[in-house]
Design an enzyme around this catalytic site. Sequence first.
Site, PDB file in Angstrom:
ATOM      1  CB  CYS A 138      -0.960  -0.016   1.187  1.00  0.00           C
ATOM      2  SG  CYS A 138      -0.206  -0.502   2.751  1.00  0.00           S
ATOM      3  CG  HIS A 193       7.758   1.836   2.738  1.00  0.00           C
ATOM      4  ND1 HIS A 193       8.209   2.095   4.023  1.00  0.00           N
ATOM      5  CD2 HIS A 193       6.666   1.052   2.871  1.00  0.00           C
ATOM      6  CE1 HIS A 193       7.411   1.504   4.900  1.00  0.00           C
ATOM      7  NE2 HIS A 193       6.467   0.866   4.238  1.00  0.00           N
ATOM      8  N   GLY A 194      11.309   2.611   0.120  1.00  0.00           N
ATOM      9  CA  GLY A 194      12.107   3.263  -0.910  1.00  0.00           C
ATOM     10  C   GLY A 194      12.662   2.260  -1.910  1.00  0.00           C
ATOM     11  CG  HIS A 219      -0.222   3.807   5.509  1.00  0.00           C
ATOM     12  ND1 HIS A 219       0.249   3.146   6.614  1.00  0.00           N
ATOM     13  CD2 HIS A 219      -0.561   2.832   4.621  1.00  0.00           C
ATOM     14  CE1 HIS A 219       0.204   1.838   6.401  1.00  0.00           C
ATOM     15  NE2 HIS A 219      -0.290   1.617   5.202  1.00  0.00           N
TER      16      HIS A 219
END
Lengths: 342, 342
Positions: A138, A193-194, A219
């Site tokens: 997500c 996430h990066g 989020h």
Amino acid sequence: MKVAVVGYGTIGKRVADAVAAQDDMKLVGVFKTTPDYGAILAARRGYRIYAPDDRRENFRKAGVEVWGGLADLISEADIVVDATPDGVGAENKGLYVKAGRPAIFQGGEEADVAEVSFNALANFESAVGKRFVRVVSCNTTGISRVLSALRLNGLGIRKARIFIARRGADPREYKKGPINDVVPNPATIPSHHGPDAKTVLGDVDIVTVAVAVPVTIMHMHMAYIELDDTPSRERVIDALASTPRILLFDVKAGYNSLAQIVEWARDMGRPRGDIWEVAVISDSVTVNGRELYLMYGVHQEAVVVPENIDAIRAVGRLADKWTSIEKTDKALGIIAHGKRYG
Amino acid sequence: MKVAVVGYGTIGKRVADAVAAQDDMKLVGVFKTTPDYGAILAARRGYRIYAPDDRRENFRKAGVEVWGGLADLISEADIVVDATPDGVGAENKGLYVKAGRPAIFQGGEEADVAEVSFNALANFESAVGKRFVRVVSCNTTGISRVLSALRLNGLGIRKARIFIARRGADPREYKKGPINDVVPNPATIPSHHGPDAKTVLGDVDIVTVAVAVPVTIMHMHMAYIELDDTPSRERVIDALASTPRILLFDVKAGYNSLAQIVEWARDMGRPRGDIWEVAVISDSVTVNGRELYLMYGVHQEAVVVPENIDAIRAVGRLADKWTSIEKTDKALGIIAHGKRYG
């Protein structure tokens, strides 16, 4: 295209509904491990329930008919969407390989579970005809959409530094925290996430930092992006507003917080109050030379649902990128900006 | 029966939708003071918006057509549902009196705003033909339904001692707390709910104690009730299960917490995830001689909505008690137990 959904939790039940809403695919059944109210409601929707052999009796006791086991469900489908808990998808993969069925995995799996990681705006084409595709998580989906919106509108990205206040748990996860804390999640930088965003965006200079907060609704990302160019704020707003699956929310219209955006979705009559779009706080969009700042909310329960549908179409060669995005969005009731389809 | 809804917040917007869903009443318009997204969505639903004269320009700027002021709306209606913030209803009452229109007020008003306080199960008949009726608050509605369920099934109540963990704020109230605290609310005993319950239940020995907790989804009541008799647990369960607007939720079906009950409502496709019923945790229903213990959840945003509809019918003499309850419940999609209608 006959679709099986394996795992019927937060994502699985939404993907099942989304598949059932499309006119070029058919839900053949869902695989579920516990005969709870989710199973009862799925059966009431007319979905065929498949369950582990050793638990069929439990389902029967709960009044839920079981149509077979996991292997049965896989064999009846042309493609599987695996929405099982993190790591279980990788364990299941052997069954999909054995049965000769392509599969879509979720972002909780490691990237190497699949041939390609996927976000519809970022890299639809790279999944076309593949057998194993992983829809990124997500948060990574949110990042991929925002950065893609900029790129698709000619705004090159020098670097992106994104700071994430993650929801601590999903609404139904009553045992999970934190409830009064801010948790570095993880404490090391970058968060996953990066690097994960690079699996769909390709070579981009991105670092992400994440904490978990006592919230279950969405989020929130705070993004700092350095652009190649020095666009006006209007150009950035237009880039975001013209991209599918991104919506802008003004504080002056009453959207003072993520809860207000959730309230909007409830008032709109959306199923489960779902927000499939990235929800940009429009007031936060600030341009200072090459520097772009913005905040946006990501509804962890819903944001990847349209991506799963597009991933099915890519694997099955059912439609090209923009046709699929538009088709998915219309079927789900995602707000269309009308500019950027095709 | 032409109905005006004055005040379009948490309760007002739901009452408006509920009125629109009935076949024996018509929503003539809603009065709203701010041109936020709620106004835009109401207009999109086809509801006529009325606004204060000095704010019409603001509404127009937000793209919302205004049909008139408060007096205009009142004059076009046969009855008004006032769902304004606590105390504003009493201020508005003069307008309703002047226009000769009956009105339904909410539980945030003092009891003396109306001729009678109202709960459909407890005292429908006492509101028949009255001009000013007050629907008791969400917590009092929950108490009234549970105690009425017992009484209607022949279980007399010696005394009720009810301990309430109140939700601190509604989901959209982003500025309200508490966020990490338990607040005696009020610190004095009894809280207002006990005396308030007597306004609809008549002479019953009831004391309530309330605290506010960091929750936005539902209230939870922990009830200790001394009965006249010593019924079996099954008899109590049957009394609750056979009463409209009460639902039982088993832990073994996966309902481990209020959030799970909310999840059920979302999965059911209910508008805004609303739970119009009192949600009894069935595992908690415990009988020990004359002593009955139980826990139940009360969805503060939705539980009074069907009561408002029944109050309109009582005032307008549109239907008798059980006919109205059944009609309201069918129109809203409230789960019918089928036993206790009529």
